[in-house]
Write a protein that holds these residues in place. Structure first.
Motif, mmCIF file in Angstrom:
data_model
loop_
_atom_site.group_PDB
_atom_site.id
_atom_site.type_symbol
_atom_site.label_atom_id
_atom_site.label_comp_id
_atom_site.label_asym_id
_atom_site.label_seq_id
_atom_site.Cartn_x
_atom_site.Cartn_y
_atom_site.Cartn_z
ATOM 1 N N UNK A 95 0.773 -1.568 -0.387
ATOM 2 C CA UNK A 95 0.087 0.280 -0.115
ATOM 3 C C UNK A 95 0.785 1.447 -0.492
ATOM 4 N N UNK A 96 1.864 1.334 0.653
ATOM 5 C CA UNK A 96 3.222 2.247 0.606
ATOM 6 C C UNK A 96 3.656 2.371 -1.071
ATOM 7 N N UNK A 97 3.581 1.324 -1.906
ATOM 8 C CA UNK A 97 4.596 1.611 -2.722
ATOM 9 C C UNK A 97 3.515 2.066 -3.905
ATOM 10 N N UNK A 98 1.946 1.373 -3.377
ATOM 11 C CA UNK A 98 1.097 2.293 -4.791
ATOM 12 C C UNK A 98 1.261 1.090 -6.035
ATOM 13 N N UNK A 99 1.507 0.167 -5.855
ATOM 14 C CA UNK A 99 1.548 -0.137 -7.833
ATOM 15 C C UNK A 99 -0.430 -0.292 -7.928
ATOM 16 N N UNK A 100 -0.471 -0.167 -9.156
ATOM 17 C CA UNK A 100 -1.925 0.706 -9.692
ATOM 18 C C UNK A 100 -2.403 -0.433 -9.816
ATOM 19 N N UNK A 101 -1.786 -2.001 -10.175
ATOM 20 C CA UNK A 101 -2.394 -3.239 -9.983
ATOM 21 C C UNK A 101 -1.697 -4.753 -9.433
ATOM 22 N N UNK A 102 -2.645 -5.502 -8.259
ATOM 23 C CA UNK A 102 -2.277 -6.323 -7.573
ATOM 24 C C UNK A 102 -3.221 -7.178 -7.970
ATOM 25 N N UNK A 103 -1.862 -8.011 -8.506
ATOM 26 C CA UNK A 103 -2.715 -9.986 -8.813
ATOM 27 C C UNK A 103 -1.777 -10.711 -7.565
ATOM 28 N N UNK A 104 -3.157 -11.368 -6.775
ATOM 29 C CA UNK A 104 -2.866 -12.181 -6.263
ATOM 30 C C UNK A 104 -2.820 -14.257 -6.890
ATOM 31 N N UNK A 105 -2.102 -14.790 -7.004
ATOM 32 C CA UNK A 105 -1.760 -15.852 -8.318
ATOM 33 C C UNK A 105 -1.470 -16.951 -6.954
ATOM 34 N N UNK A 106 -0.961 -17.628 -7.742
ATOM 35 C CA UNK A 106 -0.764 -18.469 -6.925
ATOM 36 C C UNK A 106 0.398 -19.995 -7.914
ATOM 37 N N UNK A 107 0.289 -21.318 -7.764
ATOM 38 C CA UNK A 107 -0.310 -22.333 -7.146
ATOM 39 C C UNK A 107 -2.152 -21.459 -7.250
ATOM 40 N N UNK A 108 -2.949 -22.014 -6.356
ATOM 41 C CA UNK A 108 -4.370 -21.614 -6.519
ATOM 42 C C UNK A 108 -4.845 -20.601 -5.108
ATOM 43 N N UNK A 109 -4.953 -19.731 -5.261
ATOM 44 C CA UNK A 109 -4.693 -18.563 -4.573
ATOM 45 C C UNK A 109 -6.070 -18.994 -2.670
#
Length: 359
Positions: free
Chosen positions: A54-68
């Protein structure tokens, strides 16, 4: 959310929250396992990482895996990230676990887009690719359920030598399913994928030229992953203006491994991407912003003049730059030319060498 540029922060952060997965996909980057790793980031460490991102503020965060979804706290992490101001996408596997999920709850938690994989255009070919029967039917059902929940859908298709002949069938399927985005991943030899699985470069060029004809005209956006020379093909096909603005495509031109992209593994290791598995540090010891901004490999990967071979001479190097992951997978050198591109550089065209951040 503003985006200052590649040197300041990644545009995309991929966080592999677990490597566990119930599938056994033929070309799995993660070589996923059936059980969670005992050393994956725990809840406290994960929450701290959310705050750091949140401090870094990337425009997009993708939660991935494996299978998240193999992590029972996956939606809690989505909620924390959303509350912290991050835009979150989820990349689950098409398993019974996904079928039991409430898609309205996914959206309510803050998931803005769900990405699903279709690597065969038919039930037979997709299930063979994924290693488990029923994955094609579950994926199609998940697309429809996401639409019903007003949840954005991205469909990911891995192009290999084995399925390239299905391209027209894939395209037809996209027109039927109407995702928000069709992301075509050009295979990288890593994990379970080998060099022999790579399509022939001339065939890739043909497919990319056809894909370029879809940009701005299809009822879905089109992009590639690790197929950066699609940008060059789009510019050549539609002109520099169309190539720069690319209707429906949100990422800035020139984004590639380490240059606008950061990957965080299930154990906290930071790499330029999930397909370029260099250990550049661990979020358990360092803030991800420090690793992205200052690690020598990240800094070098952001320098288009550091590229070797024809990629370093190419007039499209700032908007493309080739797949650093594929270069490494084939040659062992992440700065070598991309072996999947047939283009021979013709000299510098200054108006094509500037990149513009996405709005």
């Amino acid at each position: 959310m503003g985006y200052e540029g590649f040197d300041v922060r990644p545009f995309l952060v991929f966080w592999e929250i677990t490597r566990a997965c119930a599938l056994a996909c033929r070309h799995c980057r993660a070589e996923a396992q059936s059980h969670r790793h005992p050393d994956e980031l725990n809840r406290e460490e994960s929450s701290r990482l959310v705050r750091q991102l949140a401090e870094l503020k990337p425009p997009m965060l993708i939660l991935t895996g494996g299978d998240p979804l193999m992590r029972s706290d996956a939606l809690d992490l989505v909620r924390e990230a959303t509350a912290a101001g991050l835009h979150v996408s989820l990349s689950p596997s098409a398993t019974a676990r996904l079928m039991n999920a409430d898609f309205h709850e996914l959206k309510a938690a803050g998931v803005e887009r769900i990405s699903l994989s279709l690597d065969g255009a038919t039930r037979q070919t997709h299930d063979a690719f994924r290693g488990i029967a029923g994955t094609f039917d579950r994926t199609i059902a998940a697309v429809h359920r996401a639409h019903a929940a007003d949840l954005g859908v991205q469909i990911n298709t891995t192009l290999t030598r084995g399925n390239l002949g299905e391209y027209e069938a894939f395209k037809k399927l996209m027109f039927e399913l109407k995702p928000a985005m069709w992301s075509v991943f050009l295979l990288v030899p890593t994990g379970r994928a080998g060099i022999a699985d790579l399509p022939v470069p001339q065939d890739i060029e043909f497919v990319f030229r056809d894909m370029a004809s879809l940009v701005g005209k299809a009822p879905f956006a089109v992009k590639t992953t690790e197929g950066h020379h699609f940008r060059r093909v789009t510019i050549q096909t539609l002109g520099a203006r169309a190539g720069k603005h690319r209707p429906g495509m949100r990422s800035p031109l020139g984004i590639r491994d380490g240059r606008g992209v950061m990957f965080i593994s299930h154990t906290g290791v930071v790499s330029p991407s999930g397909f370029l598995p260099f250990d550049c540090g661990n979020v358990r010891q360092e803030h991800p912003a420090e690793i992205y901004r200052h690690h020598p490999l990240f800094v070098s990967l952001r320098d288009s003049d550091a590229l070797g071979g024809k990629c370093g001479r190419c007039e499209f190097r700032n908007v493309c730059g080739g797949s650093r992951a594929r270069a490494y997978g084939v040659t062992g050198d992440p700065f070598a030319e991309d072996p999947a591109c047939v283009y021979q550089p013709r000299g510098v065209a200054p108006h094509l060498l500037q990149t513009t951040p996405a709005s």
